[in-house]
Design a protein around this motif. Structure first.
Motif, PDB file in Angstrom:
ATOM      1  N   ARG A  26       0.834  -1.210   0.000  1.00 52.44           N
ATOM      2  CA  ARG A  26       0.000   0.000   0.000  1.00 52.44           C
ATOM      3  C   ARG A  26       0.864   1.252   0.000  1.00 52.44           C
ATOM      4  O   ARG A  26       1.970   1.237   0.530  1.00 52.44           O
ATOM      5  CB  ARG A  26      -0.904   0.013   1.234  1.00 52.44           C
ATOM      6  N   CYS A  27       0.346   2.295  -0.592  1.00 55.81           N
ATOM      7  CA  CYS A  27       1.106   3.549  -0.648  1.00 55.81           C
ATOM      8  C   CYS A  27       0.158   4.727  -0.556  1.00 55.81           C
ATOM      9  O   CYS A  27      -0.994   4.641  -1.002  1.00 55.81           O
ATOM     10  CB  CYS A  27       1.916   3.609  -1.949  1.00 55.81           C
ATOM     11  N   ASN A  28       0.649   5.818   0.026  1.00 56.26           N
ATOM     12  CA  ASN A  28      -0.156   7.031   0.129  1.00 56.26           C
ATOM     13  C   ASN A  28       0.059   7.961  -1.068  1.00 56.26           C
ATOM     14  O   ASN A  28      -0.456   9.058  -1.088  1.00 56.26           O
ATOM     15  CB  ASN A  28       0.119   7.758   1.460  1.00 56.26           C
ATOM     16  N   ILE A  71      14.329  -1.562   4.132  1.00 57.22           N
ATOM     17  CA  ILE A  71      12.877  -1.666   4.271  1.00 57.22           C
ATOM     18  C   ILE A  71      12.243  -0.722   3.256  1.00 57.22           C
ATOM     19  O   ILE A  71      12.585   0.460   3.174  1.00 57.22           O
ATOM     20  CB  ILE A  71      12.442  -1.295   5.716  1.00 57.22           C
ATOM     21  N   THR A  72      11.313  -1.275   2.487  1.00 55.87           N
ATOM     22  CA  THR A  72      10.697  -0.487   1.440  1.00 55.87           C
ATOM     23  C   THR A  72       9.223  -0.890   1.327  1.00 55.87           C
ATOM     24  O   THR A  72       8.663  -1.500   2.224  1.00 55.87           O
ATOM     25  CB  THR A  72      11.517  -0.658   0.121  1.00 55.87           C
ATOM     26  N   GLY A  73       8.587  -0.530   0.232  1.00 59.00           N
ATOM     27  CA  GLY A  73       7.177  -0.883   0.065  1.00 59.00           C
ATOM     28  C   GLY A  73       6.805  -0.799  -1.412  1.00 59.00           C
ATOM     29  O   GLY A  73       7.693  -0.855  -2.253  1.00 59.00           O
ATOM     30  N   GLY A  74       5.608  -0.495  -1.653  1.00 58.98           N
ATOM     31  CA  GLY A  74       4.617   0.401  -1.086  1.00 58.98           C
ATOM     32  C   GLY A  74       5.332   1.512  -0.306  1.00 58.98           C
ATOM     33  O   GLY A  74       6.494   1.756  -0.503  1.00 58.98           O
ATOM     34  N   GLU A  75       4.573   2.129   0.557  1.00 58.20           N
ATOM     35  CA  GLU A  75       5.204   3.104   1.445  1.00 58.20           C
ATOM     36  C   GLU A  75       5.300   2.470   2.836  1.00 58.20           C
ATOM     37  O   GLU A  75       4.276   2.263   3.496  1.00 58.20           O
ATOM     38  CB  GLU A  75       4.399   4.408   1.466  1.00 58.20           C
ATOM     39  N   PRO A  76       6.532   2.143   3.277  1.00 58.89           N
ATOM     40  CA  PRO A  76       6.654   1.399   4.538  1.00 58.89           C
ATOM     41  C   PRO A  76       6.035   2.116   5.731  1.00 58.89           C
ATOM     42  O   PRO A  76       5.494   1.468   6.630  1.00 58.89           O
ATOM     43  CB  PRO A  76       8.168   1.235   4.704  1.00 58.89           C
ATOM     44  N   THR A 101      13.640   3.124   2.695  1.00 60.19           N
ATOM     45  CA  THR A 101      13.265   3.955   1.550  1.00 60.19           C
ATOM     46  C   THR A 101      11.845   4.434   1.767  1.00 60.19           C
ATOM     47  O   THR A 101      10.946   3.628   2.036  1.00 60.19           O
ATOM     48  CB  THR A 101      13.327   3.150   0.227  1.00 60.19           C
ATOM     49  N   THR A 102      11.643   5.737   1.669  1.00 54.79           N
ATOM     50  CA  THR A 102      10.326   6.308   1.942  1.00 54.79           C
ATOM     51  C   THR A 102      10.046   7.453   0.974  1.00 54.79           C
ATOM     52  O   THR A 102      10.971   8.061   0.449  1.00 54.79           O
ATOM     53  CB  THR A 102      10.249   6.835   3.399  1.00 54.79           C
ATOM     54  N   ASN A 103       8.768   7.740   0.793  1.00 53.45           N
ATOM     55  CA  ASN A 103       8.439   8.925  -0.019  1.00 53.45           C
ATOM     56  C   ASN A 103       8.455  10.189   0.833  1.00 53.45           C
ATOM     57  O   ASN A 103       8.243  11.283   0.311  1.00 53.45           O
ATOM     58  CB  ASN A 103       7.090   8.746  -0.729  1.00 53.45           C
ATOM     59  N   ILE A 124      15.052   8.989   0.293  1.00 55.77           N
ATOM     60  CA  ILE A 124      13.762   9.659   0.178  1.00 55.77           C
ATOM     61  C   ILE A 124      13.509   9.963  -1.298  1.00 55.77           C
ATOM     62  O   ILE A 124      14.373  10.516  -1.983  1.00 55.77           O
ATOM     63  CB  ILE A 124      13.757  10.963   1.011  1.00 55.77           C
ATOM     64  N   SER A 125      12.342   9.592  -1.778  1.00 53.43           N
ATOM     65  CA  SER A 125      12.026   9.808  -3.197  1.00 53.43           C
ATOM     66  C   SER A 125      11.506  11.221  -3.397  1.00 53.43           C
ATOM     67  O   SER A 125      10.595  11.660  -2.702  1.00 53.43           O
ATOM     68  CB  SER A 125      10.959   8.804  -3.649  1.00 53.43           C
ATOM     69  N   LEU A 126      12.104  11.920  -4.326  1.00 55.93           N
ATOM     70  CA  LEU A 126      11.649  13.274  -4.650  1.00 55.93           C
ATOM     71  C   LEU A 126      12.073  13.567  -6.087  1.00 55.93           C
ATOM     72  O   LEU A 126      13.254  13.720  -6.373  1.00 55.93           O
ATOM     73  CB  LEU A 126      12.283  14.304  -3.703  1.00 55.93           C
ATOM     74  N   VAL A 165      15.776  10.357  -7.386  1.00 60.69           N
ATOM     75  CA  VAL A 165      15.049  11.064  -8.446  1.00 60.69           C
ATOM     76  C   VAL A 165      14.895  10.109  -9.624  1.00 60.69           C
ATOM     77  O   VAL A 165      15.890   9.712 -10.233  1.00 60.69           O
ATOM     78  CB  VAL A 165      15.853  12.291  -8.942  1.00 60.69           C
ATOM     79  N   VAL A 166      13.689   9.698  -9.931  1.00 59.56           N
ATOM     80  CA  VAL A 166      13.490   8.896 -11.141  1.00 59.56           C
ATOM     81  C   VAL A 166      13.367   9.885 -12.307  1.00 59.56           C
ATOM     82  O   VAL A 166      12.525  10.787 -12.275  1.00 59.56           O
ATOM     83  CB  VAL A 166      12.213   8.021 -11.040  1.00 59.56           C
ATOM     84  N   VAL A 167      14.249   9.715 -13.292  1.00 56.56           N
ATOM     85  CA  VAL A 167      14.290  10.697 -14.384  1.00 56.56           C
ATOM     86  C   VAL A 167      13.365  10.244 -15.514  1.00 56.56           C
ATOM     87  O   VAL A 167      13.544   9.158 -16.083  1.00 56.56           O
ATOM     88  CB  VAL A 167      15.735  10.841 -14.915  1.00 56.56           C
ATOM     89  N   PHE A 192      20.248  10.079  -9.400  1.00 63.03           N
ATOM     90  CA  PHE A 192      19.393  10.060 -10.582  1.00 63.03           C
ATOM     91  C   PHE A 192      19.231   8.618 -11.039  1.00 63.03           C
ATOM     92  O   PHE A 192      20.209   7.938 -11.365  1.00 63.03           O
ATOM     93  CB  PHE A 192      20.016  10.928 -11.679  1.00 63.03           C
ATOM     94  N   ILE A 193      17.996   8.178 -11.063  1.00 60.52           N
ATOM     95  CA  ILE A 193      17.698   6.779 -11.402  1.00 60.52           C
ATOM     96  C   ILE A 193      17.039   6.735 -12.779  1.00 60.52           C
ATOM     97  O   ILE A 193      16.050   7.453 -13.014  1.00 60.52           O
ATOM     98  CB  ILE A 193      16.719   6.164 -10.366  1.00 60.52           C
ATOM     99  N   GLU A 194      17.593   5.932 -13.654  1.00 62.59           N
ATOM    100  CA  GLU A 194      16.945   5.787 -14.963  1.00 62.59           C
ATOM    101  C   GLU A 194      15.560   5.177 -14.772  1.00 62.59           C
ATOM    102  O   GLU A 194      15.403   4.199 -14.032  1.00 62.59           O
ATOM    103  CB  GLU A 194      17.773   4.862 -15.862  1.00 62.59           C
ATOM    104  N   TYR A 195      14.610   5.761 -15.443  1.00 63.04           N
ATOM    105  CA  TYR A 195      13.245   5.237 -15.410  1.00 63.04           C
ATOM    106  C   TYR A 195      13.217   3.836 -16.017  1.00 63.04           C
ATOM    107  O   TYR A 195      13.743   3.608 -17.101  1.00 63.04           O
ATOM    108  CB  TYR A 195      12.322   6.177 -16.202  1.00 63.04           C
ATOM    109  N   MET A 196      12.643   2.894 -15.286  1.00 70.19           N
ATOM    110  CA  MET A 196      12.502   1.531 -15.814  1.00 70.19           C
ATOM    111  C   MET A 196      11.042   1.314 -16.228  1.00 70.19           C
ATOM    112  O   MET A 196      10.133   1.516 -15.401  1.00 70.19           O
ATOM    113  CB  MET A 196      12.867   0.514 -14.734  1.00 70.19           C
ATOM    114  N   PRO A 197      10.838   0.920 -17.461  1.00 72.40           N
ATOM    115  CA  PRO A 197       9.457   0.719 -17.915  1.00 72.40           C
ATOM    116  C   PRO A 197       8.881  -0.588 -17.363  1.00 72.40           C
ATOM    117  O   PRO A 197       8.726  -1.564 -18.075  1.00 72.40           O
ATOM    118  CB  PRO A 197       9.603   0.678 -19.440  1.00 72.40           C
TER     119      PRO A 197
END
Ligand code: SAM
Length: 331
Positions: A26-28, A71-76, A101-103, A124-126, A165-167, A192-197
């Motif tokens: 689950r994620c917010n 620890i990751t998720g979803g949003e942990p 890893t959290t948003n 932190i994802s941003l 940062v997902v680019v 900077f993380i390459e976007y994975m399809p």
């Protein structure tokens, strides 16, 4: 009973000592590249591993050589009871590194609980510094709240703080230099993380922007000076601008995948040991665990997964390489 003394070494002699655990699907947020608004209903709670089940699997994993956990998720942080769980996890002997890893949405209000659980490393994802764009990418107008969380974590002394940062070309490619500039003002690692399809998301850019192109976009800020990697480093290629407090990292799962040195296994929220982010080869550990099998039998499930770990993922990642969305795998 004594647990078998095997180590997690795969057919290609890779030592797997890193377990990434998704504690919830689950994620917010509803990020366009990860958890699109059209994504399926989440799994019922009974299908999700209970905390005590995760802790038991971790103890067995440690016996087999796991030393590092994310620890990751979803949003942990949306899962009820997660702070108590984090405390229990970090108290287990044998772990050298536990990170999260959290948003960042819940960071500000819960930073003390995270600190007292002895989690010292946060990712932190941003993906943007623009409030309106943040809303478009994530589906929620929470940029200010996330930024306040990042500032709070920094003020509390968390270090390093890694900003993921997902680019995505056409979405945030115009902001890469601004994001990279944060490394002058803060000791953050901007990655900077390459976007994975992965899965069927609406984010797929017509033309992907990969690490070489990302580097070009931020070069105006100065020369990127390589930083030597440390033992516990992940696959990021690390750099620094002269006089910057923080670092720049590039994670290139598409243009320069790091399969040869992969040391990872994943435990999905529904209790599968997944051998590769981009493969569906996995072993169900929840069913034998709930059937009352002994630790040794569960260790065998780990070993079986490791035996089946592929050498590398497909050269060309397509939306069908891994049909699940990232939100259900854990990134
Ligand atoms: N909710 C947490 C968060 O937002 O950081 C943890 C889960 S999220 C799935 C983990 C990481 O996966 C994030 O850094 C996210 O940006 C990354 N991610 C998700 N989908 C991705 C994709 N399609 N390509 C590259 N990275 C992705």
């Amino acid at each position: 009973m004594e647990l078998k003394n095997h180590q997690l070494v795969d057919r290609f002699k890779r030592h797997l000592n890193y377990l990434r655990i998704s504690i919830t699907d689950r994620c917010n947020l509803r990020c366009i590249y990860c958890n699109p608004r059209s994504s399926k209903q989440k799994r019922p709670h009974k299908e999700i591993l209970r905390y005590e089940e995760i802790l038991r699997i971790v103890r067995i994993g440690i016996h087999l050589g796991i030393t590092k956990i994310r620890i990751t998720g979803g949003e942990p942080l949306v899962r009820k009871g997660c702070y108590k769980f984090l405390n229990q996890l970090t108290a287990i002997d044998g772990l050298k590194d536990v990170s999260l890893t959290t948003n960042g949405v819940l960071l500000k209000d819960h930073i003390d609980e995270i600190a007292s659980a002895k989690i010292n490393r946060l990712n932190i994802s941003l993906d943007t510094l623009d409030r309106e764009k943040y809303h478009q990418i994530t589906g929620r107008d929470l940029f200010d709240q996330v930024w306040a969380g990042i500032e709070t974590a920094h003020a509390k002394g968390f270090s390093p703080i890694k900003i993921n940062v997902v680019v995505i070309n056409g979405v945030n490619d115009d902001e890469l230099a601004d994001l990279a500039k944060l490394s002058f003002d803060y000791p953050f690692h901007i990655r900077f993380i390459e976007y994975m399809p992965i899965g069927k998301t609406p984010a797929a850019p017509a033309v992907p922007l990969l690490t070489p192109g990302i580097k070009t976009r931020i070069q105006a800020l100065g020369n990127l000076i390589p930083v030597t990697s440390q033992t516990n480093d992940g696959p990021a290629m690390r750099f620094k601008f002269k006089d910057a407090m923080g670092e720049i990292g590039f994670i290139s799962p598409v243009s320069n995948h790091f399969c040869k040195t992969c040391n990872r296994l994943r435990l999905t929220a529904d209790g599968h040991i997944l051998t590769c982010l981009l493969s569906d080869i996995s072993e169900d550990i929840k069913t034998p665990l709930r059937a009352g099998l002994l630790d040794n039998d569960l260790a065998d499930v780990f070993l079986k997964a490791v035996e089946r770990k592929p050498f590398q993922h497909a050269e060309n990642i397509t939306p069908f390489t891994q049909p699940a969305q990232m939100v259900s795998i854990g990134g």
